[in-house]
Design a protein around this motif. Structure first.
Motif, PDB file in Angstrom:
ATOM      1  N   SER A  73      -9.289  -2.908   5.128  1.00 35.16           N
ATOM      2  CA  SER A  73      -8.719  -4.073   5.162  1.00 35.16           C
ATOM      3  C   SER A  73     -10.248  -4.685   4.817  1.00 35.16           C
ATOM      4  N   ARG A  74      -9.724  -6.447   4.743  1.00 38.70           N
ATOM      5  CA  ARG A  74     -11.261  -6.649   4.884  1.00 38.70           C
ATOM      6  C   ARG A  74     -11.145  -7.619   5.535  1.00 38.70           C
ATOM      7  N   ARG A 127      -2.084   9.258   0.339  1.00 38.05           N
ATOM      8  CA  ARG A 127      -2.507   7.500   0.144  1.00 38.05           C
ATOM      9  C   ARG A 127      -0.610   7.259  -0.444  1.00 38.05           C
ATOM     10  N   ASN A 128       0.357   7.559  -1.436  1.00 42.00           N
ATOM     11  CA  ASN A 128       1.572   7.930  -1.627  1.00 42.00           C
ATOM     12  C   ASN A 128       2.347   8.227  -0.089  1.00 42.00           C
ATOM     13  N   LYS A 132       0.649   2.816   6.729  1.00 46.00           N
ATOM     14  CA  LYS A 132       0.142   2.527   4.841  1.00 46.00           C
ATOM     15  C   LYS A 132      -1.377   2.549   4.720  1.00 46.00           C
ATOM     16  N   ILE A 133      -1.647   3.441   3.604  1.00 44.36           N
ATOM     17  CA  ILE A 133      -2.812   3.284   2.853  1.00 44.36           C
ATOM     18  C   ILE A 133      -2.803   2.710   1.482  1.00 44.36           C
ATOM     19  N   ARG A 134      -3.357   1.658   1.644  1.00 43.86           N
ATOM     20  CA  ARG A 134      -3.124   0.259   0.668  1.00 43.86           C
ATOM     21  C   ARG A 134      -4.657  -0.348   0.172  1.00 43.86           C
ATOM     22  N   PRO A 135      -4.130  -0.753  -0.833  1.00 46.35           N
ATOM     23  CA  PRO A 135      -6.024  -1.248  -1.375  1.00 46.35           C
ATOM     24  C   PRO A 135      -5.976  -2.244  -0.647  1.00 46.35           C
ATOM     25  N   GLY A 192       2.305  -1.482  -3.117  1.00 50.36           N
ATOM     26  CA  GLY A 192       1.768  -1.204  -1.793  1.00 50.36           C
ATOM     27  C   GLY A 192       1.019  -2.791  -1.664  1.00 50.36           C
ATOM     28  N   GLU A 193       1.308  -3.842  -1.983  1.00 49.22           N
ATOM     29  CA  GLU A 193       0.450  -4.920  -1.591  1.00 49.22           C
ATOM     30  C   GLU A 193       0.874  -5.669  -1.436  1.00 49.22           C
ATOM     31  N   VAL A 194       2.221  -5.798  -1.083  1.00 52.65           N
ATOM     32  CA  VAL A 194       2.858  -6.424  -0.914  1.00 52.65           C
ATOM     33  C   VAL A 194       4.556  -5.158  -0.243  1.00 52.65           C
TER      34      VAL A 194
END
Length: 533
Positions: free
Chosen positions: A22-23, A392-393, A405-408, A517-519
């Motif tokens: 996370s940024r 990741r999934n 959750k593992i999300r980009p 996974g983004e939203v």
């Protein structure tokens, strides 16, 4: 070569962590810890191929020892070096799991404290619990001895290897010794070579947790990774059109509900809840639309579409490898069930009695150096990659509760620390799984010995008797405690079952969204509200 390998590993770990981090919530300490822990996990996986290579390299193709390896002392030094390599890296894993990662995790959790001292103090306070567990495991590894000496010593002593597995240390001080003398003895034994079995007991206990992680994440990852590559993602244009239709439908429902209160009448509690739900859904759909528009313009999406045939071929290759894994594991377990001494021996067998495809393939590739070592390295890397895909999934779970959750670009630091800890535990169990896939090769590598057969001719065979083919340190380490081997054996059957279930589930699921996974509506990990580029 080693310098280049370490830098490649660190570069991959940095890229992987930064991709999912996370940024908005990133922190230097947790980032460095995650990168180092992931690097340790990947470096540890290289031990098994090196172990197999060294025992194989001691002998010539005709079964005789090479000049430099003819001395028992020289061979012993090499074997001890490999064994200490295992213990060193595994001890680092113990340090990471019981001290380093828990401390950094709680340190980040306490970041709202006013002072750094209180933040560090609270983190240390919570970490003490993990340290106590580690100490208890070490004490169990040493205190098994006096109990078994008294209760089962006469029975176990005739079976010396089994006895030494359970009774690793020399007799403790007499009962008249003071408590300080007993504590001093414990630390002296742990610091000597005799204390290594106690460390082995602690590592084996952690490996049991790693087995659960392998069953949960790796088995699922082996099924979901290839099928996702084969099925691909949904069309961005179609998803945009579908999302627009949903937005229009939700807006119409909201307008209908708001129309009920135009004359001044308040909405019922049921209508208010429905309105609140619809407004939340509309926000998610609007965010989803913005992400889809970005994905449509993204060059990575276009490159991914161009590489679609390559992804399909890679997915087919991965599913074939997974099926070979499962078939080999099934045959190996069946061989142990039919030809081992049973539970009391940890289902240990020497060699193979049933044809194991992966084991046979490795033996066939032996004459062409270094194809067999490349294959065993690829198998190890594939095992780790599928584990990472499974985590990741699925995300991080505690029984039926999803923790993270593992999300980009949206994964919290705590989730990355959990991911690295799980991978460290999985790596501990990797050696046993690969041994189960190719038992004969993992035990002896490519060693041969010239023995006369009953007809008087000479044949090249692999033996483990008075001719003393060198056994890999990994094999000895795995079977130091037979009861752990028994649990691992039954764990392999569960692994096969979970893989088959995961394969069916993955086949029944449709294609993933291009912005998977983004939203999401249930962002329980408090991820960023907007995608940061």
């Amino acid at each position: 070569m080693l310098y280049l390998f370490s830098h490649v590993i660190l570069a991959f770990c940095w890229f992987y962590i930064r991709k999912y981090q996370s940024r908005q919530e990133s922190e230097a300490v947790s980032t460095i810890t995650a990168i180092c822990a992931l690097a340790i996990a990947l470096i540890t996986t290289a031990l098994l191929p090196v172990d197999i290579f060294l025992v194989s390299f001691m002998k010539n193709p005709n079964g005789t020892y090479k000049v430099w390896a003819e001395s028992n002392e020289t061979r012993g030094q090499i074997e001890d070096t490999v064994l200490y390599g295992y213990y060193t890296l595994y001890s680092i894993i113990l340090f990471c799991v019981f001290l380093w990662i828990p401390f950094v995790y709680f340190y980040y959790e306490e970041k709202d404290d006013q002072t750094k001292c209180s933040q560090v103090g609270n983190a240390l306070k919570y970490t003490v619990g993990f340290v106590i567990v580690c100490v208890v495991l070490l004490l169990i590894g040493t205190s098994i001895q006096p109990f078994l000496c008294c209760a089962f010593g006469p029975v176990l002593r005739p079976m010396l290897p089994l006895y030494r597995a359970f009774v690793p240390l020399d007799p403790p001080p007499s009962t008249n010794s003071t408590q300080w003398e007993k504590v001093q003895y414990l630390f002296e034994e742990l610091g000597s070579s005799h204390g290594l079995p106690a460390l082995s007991f602690s590592i084996s206990s952690l490996t049991l947790i790693g087995m659960l992680a392998v069953i949960t994440y790796t088995a699922y990852g082996m099924s979901v990774l290839p099928l996702n590559l084969i099925k691909g993602t949904r069309s961005v244009a179609y998803e945009l059109l579908e999302n627009t239709d949903e937005i229009e439908d939700v807006e119409q429902q909201i307008e209908k509900l708001k129309a009920k209160c135009k004359d001044g009448r308040p909405l019922s509690s049921r209508d208010r809840r429905s309105l609140q739900t619809l407004e939340g859904k509309l926000q998610v759909l609007q965010r989803r639309g913005r992400h889809l528009e970005i994905a449509e313009r993204n060059c990575c999406t276009k490159v991914g579409s161009a590489l679609r045939p390559f992804k399909i071929m890679l997915g087919v290759f991965f599913i074939i490898v997974a099926l070979v894994f499962i078939v080999s594991l099934f045959i190996s377990n069946l061989d142990k069930a039919l030809h081992s001494a049973g539970i009391s021996s940890g289902f240990i067998i020497f060699g193979t009695n049933l044809t194991n495809p992966l084991n046979e393939l490795l033996l066939v590739l032996q004459p062409v150096f270094p194809l067999d070592y490349i294959l065993i390295t690829v198998i190890t890397v594939y095992f780790v990659l599928t584990s990472m895909a499974g985590i990741r999934n699925m995300g991080i779970w505690f029984f039926w509760i999803r923790l993270y959750k593992i999300r980009p670009k949206k994964t919290r630091p705590q989730a990355l620390l959990f991911l690295c800890m799980i991978l460290l535990l999985i790596v501990l169990h990797t050696s046993y799984v690969i041994y189960s896939l190719a038992p004969q090769y993992v035990m002896y590598g490519s060693q041969k010995h010239l023995l006369p057969d009953h007809k008087g001719s000479w044949n090249w065979v692999i033996e483990d008797d008075n001719y003393q083919c060198v056994v890999t340190r990994s094999y000895l380490f795995l079977h130091k405690f037979w009861f752990f081997s028994t649990i691992y054996y039954f764990g392999n059957w569960v692994f096969i079952g979970v893989f088959l279930v995961g394969l069916v589930v993955s086949c029944c699921r449709g294609k993933k969204s291009v912005i998977e996974g983004e939203v999401e509506a249930d962002d329980s990990d408090m991820s960023d509200d907007e995608y940061v580029h």
